[in-house]
Design a protein around this motif. Structure first.
Motif, PDB file in Angstrom:
ATOM      1  N   PHE A  44       0.847  -1.205   0.000  1.00  0.00           N
ATOM      2  CA  PHE A  44       0.000   0.000   0.000  1.00  0.00           C
ATOM      3  C   PHE A  44       0.880   1.251   0.000  1.00  0.00           C
ATOM      4  CE2 PHE A  44      -3.284   2.770   2.170  1.00  0.00           C
ATOM      5  CZ  PHE A  44      -4.240   2.685   1.163  1.00  0.00           C
ATOM      6  N   LYS A  45       1.956   1.214   0.781  1.00  0.00           N
ATOM      7  CA  LYS A  45       2.899   2.340   0.833  1.00  0.00           C
ATOM      8  C   LYS A  45       3.529   2.557  -0.542  1.00  0.00           C
ATOM      9  CE  LYS A  45       4.732   1.909   5.570  1.00  0.00           C
ATOM     10  NZ  LYS A  45       5.043   3.259   6.026  1.00  0.00           N
ATOM     11  N   LYS A  46       3.917   1.438  -1.162  1.00  0.00           N
ATOM     12  CA  LYS A  46       4.598   1.516  -2.457  1.00  0.00           C
ATOM     13  C   LYS A  46       3.664   2.118  -3.504  1.00  0.00           C
ATOM     14  CE  LYS A  46       7.546  -1.259  -5.352  1.00  0.00           C
ATOM     15  NZ  LYS A  46       7.675  -2.582  -5.895  1.00  0.00           N
ATOM     16  N   GLU A  47       2.410   1.669  -3.459  1.00  0.00           N
ATOM     17  CA  GLU A  47       1.428   2.161  -4.434  1.00  0.00           C
ATOM     18  C   GLU A  47       1.213   3.663  -4.292  1.00  0.00           C
ATOM     19  OE1 GLU A  47      -3.201   1.474  -5.604  1.00  0.00           O
ATOM     20  OE2 GLU A  47      -2.319   0.072  -4.175  1.00  0.00           O
ATOM     21  N   ALA A  48       1.168   4.138  -3.041  1.00  0.00           N
ATOM     22  CA  ALA A  48       0.925   5.565  -2.815  1.00  0.00           C
ATOM     23  C   ALA A  48       2.154   6.409  -3.153  1.00  0.00           C
ATOM     24  CB  ALA A  48       0.516   5.786  -1.364  1.00  0.00           C
ATOM     25  N   GLY A  49       3.344   5.812  -3.073  1.00  0.00           N
ATOM     26  CA  GLY A  49       4.568   6.546  -3.414  1.00  0.00           C
ATOM     27  C   GLY A  49       5.006   7.486  -2.306  1.00  0.00           C
ATOM     28  N   GLY A  50       5.912   8.390  -2.639  1.00  0.00           N
ATOM     29  CA  GLY A  50       6.432   9.357  -1.667  1.00  0.00           C
ATOM     30  C   GLY A  50       6.995   8.664  -0.440  1.00  0.00           C
ATOM     31  N   LEU A  51       6.681   9.225   0.727  1.00  0.00           N
ATOM     32  CA  LEU A  51       7.167   8.642   1.977  1.00  0.00           C
ATOM     33  C   LEU A  51       6.378   7.398   2.375  1.00  0.00           C
ATOM     34  CD1 LEU A  51       7.695  11.621   4.480  1.00  0.00           C
ATOM     35  CD2 LEU A  51       9.436  10.052   3.637  1.00  0.00           C
ATOM     36  N   GLY A  52       5.296   7.143   1.660  1.00  0.00           N
ATOM     37  CA  GLY A  52       4.447   6.013   2.024  1.00  0.00           C
ATOM     38  C   GLY A  52       3.674   6.306   3.287  1.00  0.00           C
TER      39      GLY A  52
END
Ligand SMILES: N[C@@H](CCC(=O)N[C@@H](CS)C(=O)NCC(=O)O)C(=O)O
Length: 215
Positions: A44-52
């Motif tokens: 989920f963090k990876k999908e959202a990008g940035g700092l996650g």
């Protein structure tokens, strides 16, 4: 498909953004994730990008992080009547933005410091560290209480919701619900403020839409 996507992590500040989107009457897609062992799943963090970190918001080609920044963007882009945030140059704008920034940079910062001590301090006197850090929280909560007492209405800046409320509500909920440095002290005006925020149709819709729960 609506152009706006909100990455929503359960039991988090993401409710601020969902509430604001509902206040603005905007359509949006919710990408929801529960927590795993208290944190956001790696995918989920990876999908959202940035700092996650969440909330994350995508509007067309623009991807935004930080709940305060997202709030300013949404108001500047979609609040054409300046109902939730006064226009550039209006001194009232800075009174509202002060709360938007303070919600993270002061209230949440001081509350989270205590949470981190509970999670990470493995030796020494945790209670004593918490006691020292609680001075900041008490100061913050006293200011919130007295500001609300002086307000001419239910909300921070009168009888209408502004973007200040959509940010500060979660900070107050988080500090009180997790008993972060408040030592069980009563903040009746803050509690009433929380109830009034949660009684708005827009907040109720945001909860219904996202499934938000502090757990
Ligand atoms: N200052 C940021 C904080 C973002 C943040 O730390 N969000 C937490 C949820 S409340 C998060 O994404 N935690 C997931 C993780 O660290 O795994 C904001 O206001 O958006």
């Amino acid at each position: 498909m609506p152009p706006i996507t909100l990455w929503f992590l359960q039991a988090s500040r993401c409710i601020r953004t969902a509430w604001l989107l509902e206040e603005l009457g905007l359509d949006y897609e919710v990408k929801f994730s529960p927590r795993e062992n208290g944190i956001a799943p790696a995918a989920f963090k990876k999908e959202a990008g940035g700092l996650g970190k969440f909330p994350t918001l995508q509007d067309g080609d623009v991807t935004l992080y930080e709940s305060g920044n997202i709030a300013e963007y949404l108001c500047d882009t979609y609040d054409k009547q300046h109902r939730l945030l006064p226009p550039l140059g209006d001194p009232k704008r800075y009174e509202v933005l002060q709360w938007v920034h303070a919600a993270e940079a002061t209230w949440a910062l001081h509350g989270i410091a205590i949470l981190y001590v509970r999670w990470h301090q493995k030796d020494g006197d945790v209670k004593k560290t918490e006691e020292g850090l609680s001075k900041n929280v008490i100061n913050d909560m006293n200011l919130l209480e007295s500001t609300l007492e002086k307000s001419s209405g239910k909300f921070l800046l009168g009888d209408k919701v502004t973007v200040a409320d959509t940010l500060m509500h979660f900070s107050a909920v988080f500090i009180l619900a997790r008993d972060l440095g408040v030592k069980g002290e009563d903040y009746p005006r803050c509690k009433k403020f929380i109830q009034d925020c949660e009684a708005t149709e827009s907040y109720k819709k945001a909860v219904e839409r996202t499934g938000h729960s502090l757990g």
